[in-house]
Design a protein around this motif. Structure first.
Motif, PDB file in Angstrom:
ATOM      1  N   SER A  26       5.268 -25.024 -12.194  1.00 26.10           N
ATOM      2  CA  SER A  26       4.351 -25.570 -13.198  1.00 26.10           C
ATOM      3  C   SER A  26       4.259 -24.708 -14.455  1.00 26.10           C
ATOM      4  N   ILE A  27       5.010 -23.609 -14.491  1.00 27.95           N
ATOM      5  CA  ILE A  27       5.001 -22.756 -15.680  1.00 27.95           C
ATOM      6  C   ILE A  27       6.438 -22.510 -16.116  1.00 27.95           C
ATOM      7  N   GLY A  28       6.616 -22.087 -17.332  1.00 30.37           N
ATOM      8  CA  GLY A  28       7.953 -21.858 -17.849  1.00 30.37           C
ATOM      9  C   GLY A  28       8.603 -20.635 -17.241  1.00 30.37           C
ATOM     10  N   ALA A  29       9.932 -20.688 -17.131  1.00 30.96           N
ATOM     11  CA  ALA A  29      10.671 -19.554 -16.578  1.00 30.96           C
ATOM     12  C   ALA A  29      10.420 -18.287 -17.361  1.00 30.96           C
ATOM     13  N   GLU A  30      10.154 -18.429 -18.663  1.00 33.16           N
ATOM     14  CA  GLU A  30       9.908 -17.246 -19.487  1.00 33.16           C
ATOM     15  C   GLU A  30       8.648 -16.496 -19.069  1.00 33.16           C
ATOM     16  N   SER A  31       7.795 -17.156 -18.285  1.00 35.87           N
ATOM     17  CA  SER A  31       6.550 -16.523 -17.844  1.00 35.87           C
ATOM     18  C   SER A  31       6.735 -15.631 -16.626  1.00 35.87           C
ATOM     19  N   TRP A  32       7.829 -15.843 -15.868  1.00 37.94           N
ATOM     20  CA  TRP A  32       7.970 -15.074 -14.634  1.00 37.94           C
ATOM     21  C   TRP A  32       9.348 -14.470 -14.397  1.00 37.94           C
ATOM     22  N   VAL A  33      10.404 -15.069 -14.935  1.00 43.47           N
ATOM     23  CA  VAL A  33      11.742 -14.529 -14.688  1.00 43.47           C
ATOM     24  C   VAL A  33      11.891 -13.100 -15.195  1.00 43.47           C
ATOM     25  N   PRO A  34      11.387 -12.760 -16.396  1.00 45.77           N
ATOM     26  CA  PRO A  34      11.510 -11.362 -16.832  1.00 45.77           C
ATOM     27  C   PRO A  34      10.854 -10.375 -15.874  1.00 45.77           C
ATOM     28  N   ALA A  35       9.712 -10.761 -15.298  1.00 48.04           N
ATOM     29  CA  ALA A  35       9.033  -9.862 -14.348  1.00 48.04           C
ATOM     30  C   ALA A  35       9.888  -9.639 -13.105  1.00 48.04           C
ATOM     31  N   VAL A  36      10.564 -10.694 -12.639  1.00 47.42           N
ATOM     32  CA  VAL A  36      11.442 -10.549 -11.482  1.00 47.42           C
ATOM     33  C   VAL A  36      12.614  -9.632 -11.813  1.00 47.42           C
ATOM     34  N   ARG A  37      13.200  -9.826 -12.978  1.00 46.92           N
ATOM     35  CA  ARG A  37      14.358  -9.016 -13.360  1.00 46.92           C
ATOM     36  C   ARG A  37      13.987  -7.541 -13.556  1.00 46.92           C
ATOM     37  N   GLU A  85       0.793  -1.223   0.000  1.00 43.76           N
ATOM     38  CA  GLU A  85       0.000   0.000   0.000  1.00 43.76           C
ATOM     39  C   GLU A  85       0.829   1.278   0.000  1.00 43.76           C
ATOM     40  N   LEU A  86       2.094   1.180  -0.381  1.00 47.95           N
ATOM     41  CA  LEU A  86       3.003   2.323  -0.254  1.00 47.95           C
ATOM     42  C   LEU A  86       2.947   3.289  -1.429  1.00 47.95           C
ATOM     43  N   GLY A  87       2.191   2.944  -2.478  1.00 50.89           N
ATOM     44  CA  GLY A  87       2.094   3.831  -3.627  1.00 50.89           C
ATOM     45  C   GLY A  87       3.070   3.502  -4.738  1.00 50.89           C
ATOM     46  N   TRP A  88       3.293   2.221  -4.976  1.00 55.13           N
ATOM     47  CA  TRP A  88       4.197   1.781  -6.030  1.00 55.13           C
ATOM     48  C   TRP A  88       3.691   2.181  -7.412  1.00 55.13           C
ATOM     49  N   LYS A  89       4.603   2.371  -8.360  1.00 52.79           N
ATOM     50  CA  LYS A  89       4.223   2.667  -9.739  1.00 52.79           C
ATOM     51  C   LYS A  89       3.409   1.518 -10.319  1.00 52.79           C
ATOM     52  N   SER A  90       3.866   0.295 -10.062  1.00 51.95           N
ATOM     53  CA  SER A  90       3.117  -0.894 -10.454  1.00 51.95           C
ATOM     54  C   SER A  90       3.337  -1.972  -9.407  1.00 51.95           C
ATOM     55  N   LEU A  91       2.376  -2.882  -9.308  1.00 50.10           N
ATOM     56  CA  LEU A  91       2.437  -3.940  -8.306  1.00 50.10           C
ATOM     57  C   LEU A  91       1.889  -5.224  -8.905  1.00 50.10           C
ATOM     58  N   GLY A  92       2.660  -6.293  -8.798  1.00 52.22           N
ATOM     59  CA  GLY A  92       2.210  -7.605  -9.232  1.00 52.22           C
ATOM     60  C   GLY A  92       2.326  -8.601  -8.095  1.00 52.22           C
ATOM     61  N   VAL A  93       1.788  -9.797  -8.296  1.00 56.64           N
ATOM     62  CA  VAL A  93       1.849 -10.863  -7.296  1.00 56.64           C
ATOM     63  C   VAL A  93       2.638 -12.030  -7.881  1.00 56.64           C
ATOM     64  N   LEU A  94       3.634 -12.487  -7.137  1.00 59.24           N
ATOM     65  CA  LEU A  94       4.442 -13.631  -7.545  1.00 59.24           C
ATOM     66  C   LEU A  94       4.210 -14.746  -6.527  1.00 59.24           C
ATOM     67  N   GLU A  95       3.421 -15.747  -6.910  1.00 58.97           N
ATOM     68  CA  GLU A  95       3.127 -16.871  -6.030  1.00 58.97           C
ATOM     69  C   GLU A  95       4.101 -18.004  -6.337  1.00 58.97           C
ATOM     70  N   LEU A  96       4.994 -18.272  -5.399  1.00 60.80           N
ATOM     71  CA  LEU A  96       6.092 -19.188  -5.648  1.00 60.80           C
ATOM     72  C   LEU A  96       5.642 -20.616  -5.911  1.00 60.80           C
ATOM     73  N   THR A  97       4.552 -21.053  -5.274  1.00 61.80           N
ATOM     74  CA  THR A  97       4.118 -22.434  -5.454  1.00 61.80           C
ATOM     75  C   THR A  97       3.635 -22.700  -6.878  1.00 61.80           C
ATOM     76  N   ALA A  98       3.286 -21.651  -7.613  1.00 63.18           N
ATOM     77  CA  ALA A  98       2.825 -21.811  -8.998  1.00 63.18           C
ATOM     78  C   ALA A  98       3.977 -21.906  -9.991  1.00 63.18           C
ATOM     79  N   LEU A  99       5.144 -21.421  -9.638  1.00 64.44           N
ATOM     80  CA  LEU A  99       6.207 -21.244 -10.613  1.00 64.44           C
ATOM     81  C   LEU A  99       6.756 -22.538 -11.203  1.00 64.44           C
TER      82      LEU A  99
END
Length: 221
Positions: free
Chosen positions: A79-90, A63-77
């Motif tokens: 089951s999906i390809g790294a290309e789906s989440w690694v770029p968002a982390v970087r 709630e701090l007023g970020w420019k953008s905010l996403g959710v990264l649920e580790l238990t889902a990762l």
């Protein structure tokens, strides 16, 4: 990575200033990902995760007023390809890691592959709350073991070389007294810090600092 290890989030101006300094820009210009995974094994875990994401948990993160905010649920990762989440982390300026069970969180940081990315994220600011901070230590101590990993023990990630005892003297946690912290620290072969909810520890460029408007103790004293 740069670390901001808190007991209860961005609770005061000093901790907020430390966050901005680590980011190198205003929060309103920074992109963040929230990691609620540690909440799942806790009583009311799904509701706890929802409150964190919606800024209602009393541990200020999302709630701090970020420019953008996403959710990264580790238990889902896994089951999906790294290309789906690694770029968002970087691309994220900050990882906001909520509290809950530190061993469960450590397990899924390893299983998901997120922990493997940490060495390649030198500018990312890792903001931990409670278990989200404790997980960066080498161990958490038997007192904090709840969910048990397949390998047993109390080993966590070892990104830092000290352990954390959060919520020191919290009125809702009568067992979190200084005397209890001293006994807990005596079971660990490393330096520990007992911190209250108005305190955080920063680690940047190999330098550790304590930021506090409350009270804390280095153990052993």
């Amino acid at each position: 990575m740069q670390l901001l290890l808190t007991s209860a989030g961005i609770k005061n101006a000093s901790i907020r200033d430390a966050l901005v300094a680590l980011l190198g820009k205003p929060i309103s210009e920074a992109n963040a990902l929230c990691i609620p995974t540690a909440a799942h094994p806790m009583p009311g875990g799904p509701a706890m995760a929802w409150r964190v994401i919606n800024g209602l948990a009393g541990t200020p993160l999302c709630e701090l007023g970020w420019k953008s905010l996403g959710v990264l649920e580790l238990t889902a990762l896994p089951s999906i390809g790294a290309e789906s989440w690694v770029p968002a982390v970087r691309e994220a300026d900050a990882l906001l890691v909520a509290g809950g069970d530190p061993l469960y969180l450590a397990h899924w940081m390893r299983e998901s592959g997120l922990a493997d990315l940490f060495p390649s994220l030198p500018d990312t600011v890792y903001v931990g709350v409670s278990a989200g901070s404790m997980v960066m230590a080498p161990r958490i101590g038997a007192d904090f073991v709840g969910w048990r990993p397949p390998t047993g023990g109390d080993t966590t990630l070892g990104v830092v070389d000290f352990a954390l005892f959060p919520h020191l003297d919290h009125p809702s946690l009568p067992e979190n007294t200084f005397s209890h912290a001293v006994k807990w620290a005596a079971t660990l072969p490393l330096t520990s810090y007992a911190i209250d909810d108005e305190t955080a520890i920063t680690v940047s460029a190999g330098t550790m600092d304590v930021v506090s408007e409350g009270h804390w103790k280095r153990l052993p004293e």
